[in-house]
Design an enzyme around this catalytic site. Sequence first.
Site, PDB file in Angstrom:
ATOM      1  CB  SER A 144      -0.898   0.021   1.241  1.00 20.05           C
ATOM      2  OG  SER A 144      -1.557   1.272   1.381  1.00 20.05           O
ATOM      3  CE1 TYR A 157      -3.906  -1.652   5.725  1.00 20.42           C
ATOM      4  CE2 TYR A 157      -3.252   0.487   4.861  1.00 20.42           C
ATOM      5  CZ  TYR A 157      -3.643  -0.818   4.652  1.00 20.42           C
ATOM      6  OH  TYR A 157      -3.770  -1.296   3.363  1.00 20.42           O
TER       7      TYR A 157
END
Length: 251
Positions: A144, A157
Amino acid sequence: MKDAFGAPQSLLILGGTSEIGLATARRLIARRTRTVFLAGRPSEALDTAAEGLRALGADVHTVPFDALDPASHEVTLGKVFAEGDVDMVLLAFGVLGDQARDEQEPLSAVHVAQVNYTGAVSASLVCATALQNQGHGSFVVLSSVAGERARRVNFIYGSSKAGLDAFAQGLGDALHGAGVHVMVVRPGFVRTRMTAGLPEAPLATTPEAVAAAIESGLRRRAETVWVPGTLRVVMSALRHAPRPLFRRLPV
């Protein structure tokens, strides 16, 4: 084995209900992929995903897999490779978590880290060893852009993805020359169930667009893929921004 065009004929998706994973499977099945293994927790959603791919003409198998049970990975995933060579493995599982809650509940933050990093490391090493033993294959890791630089709004995250990203790049270096192609995919905000209800970030994309980028990256044997490609420049600027400036940015 991959066909003459380099398209995988067999595919293992770790995270069998992932919208990006399934979009990738559909795209590859439309080309030449004929055997698909969907690894995930047994559920109606996993069965439905399998039926959807079977309707496209693929031979689809569900595999019980739990990222939070690393002790089972070697046996569970080993059974898949015992069925025959696997041309491509796509690591597509992960959880976003809830930043505000996770900061207040450390065990919730640990859960995010265990799924996104610890579980991924375990499954990756099992699959990488199997691919190396068979002498060919592609290992694709969904990372990501959040891992490029931890941001205040999702640093738990983001840090888990940063760890996974660094691990996958190192794995690619370790497997260089062994016949195994490792590709790290860095999407931005993707419109999925996981992001439903969240404010949409600029340059938002779709599972289908990520799947197209994965297929293109496989053909080029790319090592890193950004989705959309513009994010390479954007995240480079953010990564190198001085911290005092970075803290003032609305990111």
